[in-house]
Design a protein around this motif. Structure first.
Motif, PDB file in Angstrom:
ATOM      1  N   PHE A   1      -7.828  -2.885  -8.817  1.00 53.57           N
ATOM      2  CA  PHE A   1      -7.556  -1.867  -7.812  1.00 53.57           C
ATOM      3  C   PHE A   1      -8.185  -0.468  -8.397  1.00 53.57           C
ATOM      4  CE2 PHE A   1      -4.981   2.199  -7.131  1.00 53.57           C
ATOM      5  CZ  PHE A   1      -5.265   2.279  -5.699  1.00 53.57           C
ATOM      6  N   ALA A   2      -8.132  -0.211  -9.562  1.00 52.79           N
ATOM      7  CA  ALA A   2      -8.923   0.961 -10.314  1.00 52.79           C
ATOM      8  C   ALA A   2     -10.437   0.976 -10.601  1.00 52.79           C
ATOM      9  CB  ALA A   2      -8.189   1.445 -11.444  1.00 52.79           C
ATOM     10  N   THR A   3     -10.892  -0.272 -10.212  1.00 48.45           N
ATOM     11  CA  THR A   3     -12.145  -0.357 -10.433  1.00 48.45           C
ATOM     12  C   THR A   3     -12.674  -0.045 -12.040  1.00 48.45           C
ATOM     13  OG1 THR A   3     -13.192   1.591  -9.679  1.00 48.45           O
ATOM     14  CG2 THR A   3     -13.101  -0.317  -8.066  1.00 48.45           C
ATOM     15  N   TRP A   4     -11.573  -0.675 -12.878  1.00 51.90           N
ATOM     16  CA  TRP A   4     -12.162  -0.412 -14.226  1.00 51.90           C
ATOM     17  C   TRP A   4     -12.153   1.062 -14.803  1.00 51.90           C
ATOM     18  CZ3 TRP A   4     -13.629  -4.086 -11.188  1.00 51.90           C
ATOM     19  CH2 TRP A   4     -13.072  -5.459 -11.346  1.00 51.90           C
TER      20      TRP A   4
ATOM     21  N   LEU B   1      12.601  -4.833   1.476  1.00 47.83           N
ATOM     22  CA  LEU B   1      12.587  -3.765   0.313  1.00 47.83           C
ATOM     23  C   LEU B   1      12.229  -4.320  -1.142  1.00 47.83           C
ATOM     24  CD1 LEU B   1      15.467  -1.518   1.539  1.00 47.83           C
ATOM     25  CD2 LEU B   1      13.119  -1.275   1.886  1.00 47.83           C
ATOM     26  N   SER B   2      12.743  -5.338  -1.571  1.00 45.43           N
ATOM     27  CA  SER B   2      12.298  -6.032  -2.887  1.00 45.43           C
ATOM     28  C   SER B   2      10.984  -6.400  -2.950  1.00 45.43           C
ATOM     29  CB  SER B   2      13.444  -6.938  -3.271  1.00 45.43           C
ATOM     30  OG  SER B   2      14.739  -6.649  -3.443  1.00 45.43           O
ATOM     31  N   MET B   3      10.561  -6.713  -1.838  1.00 40.36           N
ATOM     32  CA  MET B   3       9.098  -7.451  -1.659  1.00 40.36           C
ATOM     33  C   MET B   3       8.174  -6.333  -1.716  1.00 40.36           C
ATOM     34  SD  MET B   3       9.845 -10.420   1.398  1.00 40.36           S
ATOM     35  CE  MET B   3       8.061 -10.466   1.536  1.00 40.36           C
ATOM     36  N   LEU B   4       8.505  -5.245  -1.447  1.00 44.17           N
ATOM     37  CA  LEU B   4       7.352  -3.883  -1.196  1.00 44.17           C
ATOM     38  C   LEU B   4       6.452  -3.849  -2.279  1.00 44.17           C
ATOM     39  CD1 LEU B   4       9.510  -1.375   0.473  1.00 44.17           C
ATOM     40  CD2 LEU B   4       7.636  -2.302   1.557  1.00 44.17           C
ATOM     41  N   PRO B   5       6.811  -3.785  -3.543  1.00 44.28           N
ATOM     42  CA  PRO B   5       5.733  -3.697  -4.548  1.00 44.28           C
ATOM     43  C   PRO B   5       4.800  -4.702  -4.615  1.00 44.28           C
ATOM     44  CG  PRO B   5       7.943  -3.159  -5.500  1.00 44.28           C
ATOM     45  CD  PRO B   5       8.195  -3.801  -4.221  1.00 44.28           C
ATOM     46  N   TYR B   6       5.219  -5.881  -4.291  1.00 44.42           N
ATOM     47  CA  TYR B   6       4.417  -7.214  -4.425  1.00 44.42           C
ATOM     48  C   TYR B   6       3.424  -7.004  -2.966  1.00 44.42           C
ATOM     49  CZ  TYR B   6       7.901  -7.842  -7.907  1.00 44.42           C
ATOM     50  OH  TYR B   6       8.617  -7.502  -8.896  1.00 44.42           O
ATOM     51  N   LEU B   7       4.080  -6.729  -2.009  1.00 43.72           N
ATOM     52  CA  LEU B   7       3.346  -6.738  -0.702  1.00 43.72           C
ATOM     53  C   LEU B   7       2.247  -5.638  -1.018  1.00 43.72           C
ATOM     54  CD1 LEU B   7       5.979  -6.915   2.094  1.00 43.72           C
ATOM     55  CD2 LEU B   7       4.492  -8.659   1.423  1.00 43.72           C
ATOM     56  N   ALA B   8       2.541  -4.379  -1.630  1.00 47.47           N
ATOM     57  CA  ALA B   8       1.534  -3.412  -1.661  1.00 47.47           C
ATOM     58  C   ALA B   8       0.416  -3.907  -2.458  1.00 47.47           C
ATOM     59  CB  ALA B   8       2.254  -2.271  -2.316  1.00 47.47           C
ATOM     60  N   THR B   9       0.763  -4.964  -3.661  1.00 52.15           N
ATOM     61  CA  THR B   9      -0.326  -5.342  -4.435  1.00 52.15           C
ATOM     62  C   THR B   9      -1.083  -6.376  -3.639  1.00 52.15           C
ATOM     63  OG1 THR B   9       1.305  -5.376  -6.428  1.00 52.15           O
ATOM     64  CG2 THR B   9      -0.556  -6.704  -6.306  1.00 52.15           C
ATOM     65  N   VAL B  10      -0.621  -6.855  -2.906  1.00 54.31           N
ATOM     66  CA  VAL B  10      -1.481  -8.081  -1.912  1.00 54.31           C
ATOM     67  C   VAL B  10      -2.231  -7.288  -1.129  1.00 54.31           C
ATOM     68  CG1 VAL B  10      -1.149  -9.874  -0.368  1.00 54.31           C
ATOM     69  CG2 VAL B  10       0.208 -10.150  -2.306  1.00 54.31           C
ATOM     70  N   LEU B  11      -1.559  -6.127  -0.400  1.00 52.83           N
ATOM     71  CA  LEU B  11      -2.612  -5.436   0.481  1.00 52.83           C
ATOM     72  C   LEU B  11      -3.520  -4.681   0.054  1.00 52.83           C
ATOM     73  CD1 LEU B  11      -2.766  -4.372   3.088  1.00 52.83           C
ATOM     74  CD2 LEU B  11      -1.221  -2.317   2.783  1.00 52.83           C
ATOM     75  N   VAL B  12      -3.401  -4.078  -1.499  1.00 54.46           N
ATOM     76  CA  VAL B  12      -4.490  -3.621  -2.156  1.00 54.46           C
ATOM     77  C   VAL B  12      -5.564  -4.511  -2.347  1.00 54.46           C
ATOM     78  CG1 VAL B  12      -5.017  -2.514  -4.335  1.00 54.46           C
ATOM     79  CG2 VAL B  12      -3.161  -1.486  -2.885  1.00 54.46           C
ATOM     80  N   LEU B  13      -5.404  -5.572  -2.815  1.00 55.94           N
ATOM     81  CA  LEU B  13      -6.290  -6.676  -3.155  1.00 55.94           C
ATOM     82  C   LEU B  13      -7.189  -6.942  -1.907  1.00 55.94           C
ATOM     83  CD1 LEU B  13      -4.529  -8.674  -5.670  1.00 55.94           C
ATOM     84  CD2 LEU B  13      -6.102  -7.057  -6.261  1.00 55.94           C
ATOM     85  N   VAL B  14      -6.507  -7.081  -0.856  1.00 53.97           N
ATOM     86  CA  VAL B  14      -7.228  -7.230   0.332  1.00 53.97           C
ATOM     87  C   VAL B  14      -8.035  -6.434   0.809  1.00 53.97           C
ATOM     88  CG1 VAL B  14      -6.897  -7.852   2.914  1.00 53.97           C
ATOM     89  CG2 VAL B  14      -5.293  -8.971   1.238  1.00 53.97           C
ATOM     90  N   LEU B  15      -7.564  -4.984   0.839  1.00 54.04           N
ATOM     91  CA  LEU B  15      -8.471  -3.962   1.005  1.00 54.04           C
ATOM     92  C   LEU B  15      -9.783  -3.824   0.027  1.00 54.04           C
ATOM     93  CD1 LEU B  15      -5.917  -1.129   1.935  1.00 54.04           C
ATOM     94  CD2 LEU B  15      -7.236  -2.433   3.318  1.00 54.04           C
TER      95      LEU B  15
END
Length: 309
Positions: free
Chosen positions: A234-237, A271-285
């Motif tokens: 996500f941070a492009t290194w 709600l417990s899924m939120l951090p992991y959903l955010a991770t997947v969303l970021v990778l898709v973007l």
């Protein structure tokens, strides 16, 4: 309590939640810049968490606990380094095995420490600053490890982009054959980069067990090692972007704790899924901008972004 009064504690909690992610992500960023992909971050965090907690309980010294956690993370990473650099084992398979190893080893070591309470690190208090409305507690009321994680960001940036050693490490990551031809010890450089990544992961894990939730529980990292891996991409290194990303994921983590408290009717499982959903969303973007990532991706990720290479 007014909505404005809630902002300060939420920001403070966000920075604390981001700290283990930031430690682990910065370490993995350096590892990947050297041309190595270590997927064992979760396992190294767990080993650091249990070793730091156990030593702190036995000695009463948090400083000793964090030092041992860093050493334990580095020692665990050294297994990965020996297997992949000298025995030429597959990096992906070895990293996954290291995670499984860390889960089992931490559970074994931590058997006698489950349920033992531990006092967290003292919070900084600067008269006149910590008591400022909204931002006082968040900026001037954290513990020392939060500030160390933030201070590590410019230090890693300066090392990678403003030092000769950082230039050599990046050269090894981009083209290890050319670096070797110039006389640089590629295996040695990568070995120490892997040790640094393990030490940082160990510190991140120790922060969880010794301060964020000062107790030991099996598998208490709850996938944060995997989030840290995604955070590097996500941070492009880039270290500064890694810090901003850690704050973003930390905010999502804290959001799940406050949404129901605000009276919003949302299932707790979602709600417990939120951090992991955010991770997947970021990778898709991110995948929508593959061309930009290809320019920044270290050689260790070449097969992910250059499958025909």
């Amino acid at each position: 309590m007014s909505d404005l009064a809630l902002i300060g504690p939420i920001l403070a909690a966000m920075f604390a939640a981001a700290t283990p992610l930031l430690f682990a992500a910065l370490g993995e960023l350096v590892v990947e810049k050297s041309g190595v992909l270590n997927l064992g971050v979760e396992g190294m965090m767990l080993v650091g968490a249990v070793c730091g907690f156990a030593v702190t309980v036995q000695t009463g010294s948090a400083v000793t606990g964090f030092l041992v956690a860093a050493l334990a993370g580095a020692a665990t990473a050294s297994l990965f380094a020996v297997l992949t650099l000298f025995l030429l084992a597959n990096q992906v398979a070895t990293g996954l095995a290291l995670t499984l190893f860390g889960v089992g080893l931490s559970a074994l070591i931590g058997q006698g420490f489950v349920g033992i309470p531990l006092e967290g690190l003292p919070k900084l208090h600067i008269p006149g600053l910590t008591d400022l409305p909204v931002v006082g507690q968040a900026l001037f009321g954290q513990d020392i490890m939060v500030y160390l994680a933030i201070a590590a960001v410019p230090l890693v940036h300066l090392f990678l982009y403003r030092s000769r050693a950082g230039l050599v490490l990046r050269a090894v990551g981009e083209n290890h054959t050319a670096a070797h031809a110039l006389g640089y010890k590629v295996l040695r450089i990568r070995f120490f980069a892997i040790l640094f990544g393990g030490a940082m992961a160990g510190l991140g894990g120790a922060f969880l067990s010794m301060d964020y939730t000062p107790m030991w529980a099996e598998n208490m990292t709850s996938g944060r090692g995997w989030i840290a891996l995604a955070l590097v991409v996500f941070a492009t290194w880039k270290p500064v972007r890694a810090m901003l990303g850690a704050w973003l994921f930390g905010g999502v983590t804290i959001l799940q704790l406050h949404v129901q408290g605000l009276g919003i009717d949302v299932p707790s499982q979602l709600l417990s899924m939120l951090p992991y959903l955010a991770t997947v969303l970021v990778l898709v973007l991110i995948s929508r901008d593959v061309a930009r990532i290809r320019l920044n991706a270290p050689a260790c990720l070449g097969k992910l972004f250059h499958p025909d290479a």
